[in-house]
Scaffold this motif. Sequence first.
Motif, short mmCIF file in Angstrom:
data_model
loop_
_atom_site.label_atom_id
_atom_site.label_comp_id
_atom_site.label_asym_id
_atom_site.label_seq_id
_atom_site.Cartn_x
_atom_site.Cartn_y
_atom_site.Cartn_z
N GLY A 1 45.55 24.73 14.43
CA GLY A 1 44.81 25.93 14.29
C GLY A 1 45.19 26.79 13.01
O GLY A 1 45.60 26.25 11.99
N SER A 2 45.16 27.98 13.05
CA SER A 2 45.53 28.97 12.09
C SER A 2 45.86 30.14 12.63
O SER A 2 45.74 30.63 13.84
CB SER A 2 44.23 29.29 11.17
OG SER A 2 43.09 30.02 11.84
N LEU A 3 46.58 31.08 11.67
CA LEU A 3 46.89 32.53 11.99
C LEU A 3 45.83 33.19 12.34
O LEU A 3 44.91 33.24 11.73
CB LEU A 3 47.96 32.99 11.02
CG LEU A 3 49.31 32.54 10.79
CD1 LEU A 3 50.01 33.17 9.51
CD2 LEU A 3 50.12 32.82 12.00
N LEU A 4 46.04 34.00 13.41
CA LEU A 4 45.04 35.01 13.84
C LEU A 4 45.31 36.40 13.24
O LEU A 4 44.83 37.05 12.73
CB LEU A 4 44.87 34.95 15.37
CG LEU A 4 43.72 35.66 15.93
CD1 LEU A 4 42.42 35.56 15.29
CD2 LEU A 4 43.79 35.77 17.18
N SER A 5 46.65 36.88 14.21
CA SER A 5 46.87 38.32 13.63
C SER A 5 48.20 38.53 13.74
O SER A 5 49.04 37.61 14.57
CB SER A 5 46.00 39.18 14.30
OG SER A 5 46.33 39.16 15.56
N CYS A 6 48.83 39.80 13.76
CA CYS A 6 50.17 40.31 14.24
C CYS A 6 50.02 41.48 14.80
O CYS A 6 49.69 42.51 14.30
CB CYS A 6 51.08 40.35 13.06
SG CYS A 6 52.64 41.23 13.38
N ASP A 7 50.00 41.61 16.25
CA ASP A 7 49.50 42.63 16.92
C ASP A 7 50.62 42.78 18.37
O ASP A 7 50.17 42.03 19.27
CB ASP A 7 48.29 42.58 17.31
CG ASP A 7 47.87 44.08 18.08
OD1 ASP A 7 48.62 44.75 18.09
OD2 ASP A 7 46.57 43.69 18.74
N PRO A 8 51.65 43.39 18.12
CA PRO A 8 52.43 43.34 19.41
C PRO A 8 51.69 44.20 20.70
O PRO A 8 52.09 43.93 21.88
CB PRO A 8 53.54 44.22 19.22
CG PRO A 8 53.67 44.16 17.62
CD PRO A 8 52.17 43.99 17.22
N GLN A 9 50.79 44.85 20.51
CA GLN A 9 50.01 45.60 21.51
C GLN A 9 48.71 44.81 22.13
O GLN A 9 47.89 45.27 22.95
CB GLN A 9 49.37 46.86 20.94
CG GLN A 9 50.49 47.97 20.40
CD GLN A 9 49.98 49.20 20.27
OE1 GLN A 9 48.79 49.48 20.36
NE2 GLN A 9 50.68 50.03 19.55
N ARG A 10 48.72 43.52 21.85
CA ARG A 10 47.98 42.75 22.31
C ARG A 10 48.03 42.52 23.74
O ARG A 10 49.27 42.04 24.09
CB ARG A 10 47.69 41.35 21.74
CG ARG A 10 46.33 40.43 22.18
CD ARG A 10 46.28 39.28 21.24
NE ARG A 10 45.07 38.43 21.44
CZ ARG A 10 44.69 37.71 22.51
NH1 ARG A 10 45.74 37.08 23.18
NH2 ARG A 10 43.82 36.89 22.56
N VAL A 11 47.32 42.92 24.83
CA VAL A 11 47.67 42.62 26.41
C VAL A 11 47.30 41.50 27.02
O VAL A 11 46.01 41.26 26.72
CB VAL A 11 46.97 44.05 27.02
CG1 VAL A 11 47.32 43.87 28.62
CG2 VAL A 11 47.31 45.42 26.48
N VAL A 12 48.11 40.86 27.27
CA VAL A 12 48.03 39.55 27.91
C VAL A 12 48.27 39.48 29.60
O VAL A 12 49.63 39.80 29.68
CB VAL A 12 48.78 38.43 27.31
CG1 VAL A 12 48.49 36.98 28.05
CG2 VAL A 12 48.39 38.20 25.82
N LEU A 13 47.54 39.22 30.34
CA LEU A 13 47.55 39.71 31.75
C LEU A 13 47.43 38.40 32.44
O LEU A 13 46.62 37.42 32.18
CB LEU A 13 46.44 40.47 32.32
CG LEU A 13 46.15 41.95 31.72
CD1 LEU A 13 44.97 42.79 32.44
CD2 LEU A 13 47.61 42.55 31.82
N LYS A 14 48.45 38.13 33.33
CA LYS A 14 48.56 37.09 34.09
C LYS A 14 48.13 37.06 35.62
O LYS A 14 48.31 38.30 36.10
CB LYS A 14 49.96 36.50 34.29
CG LYS A 14 50.24 35.39 35.14
CD LYS A 14 51.76 35.01 35.34
CE LYS A 14 51.99 33.73 36.29
NZ LYS A 14 53.16 33.35 36.55
#
Length: 828
Positions: free
Chosen positions: A706-719
Amino acid sequence: MVEMAADGEKQQGHRPGIYKQKNKGHKHGKHRTKGEIERENKGKVSVTVLTKKQRKEQKKMDRRHKANQLRKNKKDMVLTEKRRLGSRDGPPHLVVVVSLHAQADAGAITKLLRGEGAGGIVHHDRCISGVSDSFGLILPRFKQRFTFLSQSTADMHSLLDVTKIADSLVFVLDSTEGWDTYGDYCLSCVFAQGLPSYALVCQGVSELPVKKRVESRRALSKITEARFPDARLFPLDSEQDTTLLLRHLGTQRQRKLGFRSKRSHLIAQHVTFTPNNPVDSTSGATGLGTLCVSGYVRGRPLRVDRLVHISGHGDFQLSQIDAPVDPLPLNLTVSRPLKPSKGGDVDMQENEAPVRVLMKADPSNRESLQAEAEVDPMDGEQTWPTESELLEAEEARKKKRVMKVPKGTSDYQATWIVDEGEEENGDMDEESSDNDDDDDMMDEAMDKEDGEIDSQDPGSCCDSEEEEEEEVCSTERAGADQRYDEHMDEAAEEEGLKRYRDARANEMFPDEVDTPLDTPARIRFQRYRGLKSFRSSPWDPMENLPLDYSRIFQFQSFERTRRRILAEAAAEEDGAMDGWYVTLHIIDVPFSVMESVQSGKPLVLVSLLPHEQKMSVMHVLVQRHPSNTEPIKSKEELVFHCGFRRFRASPIFSQHTSADKHKMERFLRPDAPIVVSLYAPITFPPSGVLLFKQRNDGIQDLVATGSLLSCDPQRVVLKRIVLSGHPFKINRRSAVVRYMFFNRDDIMWFKPVELRTKWGRRGHIKEALGTHGHMKCVFDNQLRSQDTVLMNLYKRVYPRWTYDPYVPAPLTWVKREGTVEMEDLDME
């Protein structure tokens, strides 16, 4: 009458007022679109307030001349850059020869290229430091110079490193089959990270009969169309073929790779190591020192105050940059070859004048190696308690707890004694944080089936004659089975079976978990919460962040910072320019880097952009590779090739959507693109990414690209977890549901959460019935008897901090006579 007429002539004409009707003017076929009107009037006042002065429109011929001039300028810029490569002002044309078949001999290609069939060719052996099969080539006839490097596909790390900076690749094919299975695997890796300009070469075509040559070329063309459409195949059996290939390499169009064209980089041609403590004889083998690397600067200008990254070894600082004499000048004649040193590298000291120092680093302006943010444990502390905290402390002191302590225990010692109930709750919290909540729904059934099969007596229903035949067959197969079992890893087989069952259960019952019988659900799932709508319900991205987030860096706007830094890098004109032959003095480098060069591996350096040494949360968009079918679980350690970097990390997977919340995926899906989130150094896109999974035997398999998307620590990933229940009694709009909870307190705790069913009904909990987990629920329509009641719960998840910049060397794949053998690189 005359007087009246004179008065009438003095009267003024009628002037229309503000309410006079104004009709639209006739459109003369020159209608402007809304977009044209907005572009013309952007940032200006309304059209009604504009002056009557019309903007001068450009004539048709003027517009055509302007477009032609822009096209000519771009064409000249491309031609100038193309002609500069390999010329007197640019770096030598770096060509990497790669064999894609076990029967294809890359050494024979390089041996043929060393010849002087092109006229006036001068070559120097071992032009690349550490690589034996490398040489420089000067062509006075074409006014070009080349650097050829033959790289084996056995070492995948070195292959990927040299193809990242190569100007052209020469793929050596077999005259009948093209490439084999492992060659196709290498092509997948090279295509995923970025393919530069290339040429296809094969040998042995001239040895075939005349009638079969056309058929052989037609078959090879059909094979290569899938990977290389409209590619030209060069037979290389004579010196004339060599001249045609060199002409093609020097004049073909160069493909630009974004991740290398925006950064300065070089491949080492001469390397020396000087320990920091020369007095200590042992420091050179284990300690740090200064590494002097000589090579041609490529890409952008190289600045001395920027950090450099050595692929596979880490980030380092520069102390100075020198300018030695070019070892491969274009005006070099055949009678003046360079003298190689004893180690095989070109000895620069005997052929050149004293080295000139270009620039020295300023410690005040040099970038720092700090990768993590400094964490002050006292940042969250208060200097003095507030009045409310003092009152709470006083009340807590008055309410003393009664507990049994050993005789002679002081009050201070008693406060450290933990009750049994508190200890159980603490263990439960740790267990809930460590568990991955992936309870297997199919394991019990599978274990029961295995137990039933094992419990059967194989000899209870067989005759004595059949038993004798089985004994004979078993003795005949014993030797083969024993040899087969010697290469079987039982632990790996059990782990693979468990991972396969987990993936199958997750595919059949997505995110469903069983409510534990021995633990209250409000304790087991206390970190989860319900959402009215996954799309529109709010979730604060700064809420309850883990401690690892205090160690990372984050941008206010990553995209704006990326554009600014890349624009500044493109406008830089100071430093060591592209094409210069320089010597970099890299300080505090471990001796293991020199050992890697001495073992025969190429050394690749790249100058980092600002902030690219700092840690953050990176997101990569990948697609699973078709060759990999093994289940890849979230938070499993993988090997990443991201741009020029190579490291290990444990990422999490999530869906690729445009929403503000993203659902976590427990396994890497083969049918959809997945976003991989991990703790890693900041890298500005564009850049290709490769994911490898290392087996227990040391082999690394390509998992995803793939490829790099972004740098974002605030991206919310919910389980998400799904609790399921069964309708026990069904009424018109209500139903009694059981098996979702097993006590009354859990029902009251999760009462506000909305319910749904697999058939699309929605409802909520109305009340609890009894004390054994039965509850009355109300739905928007009558349920069916075969329906299942579900409850969705969510919690935010984060990747694990397992970043490791040192990746172990994979096993070497040695191809000999159609067979594949494995050798360890560390044993060479």
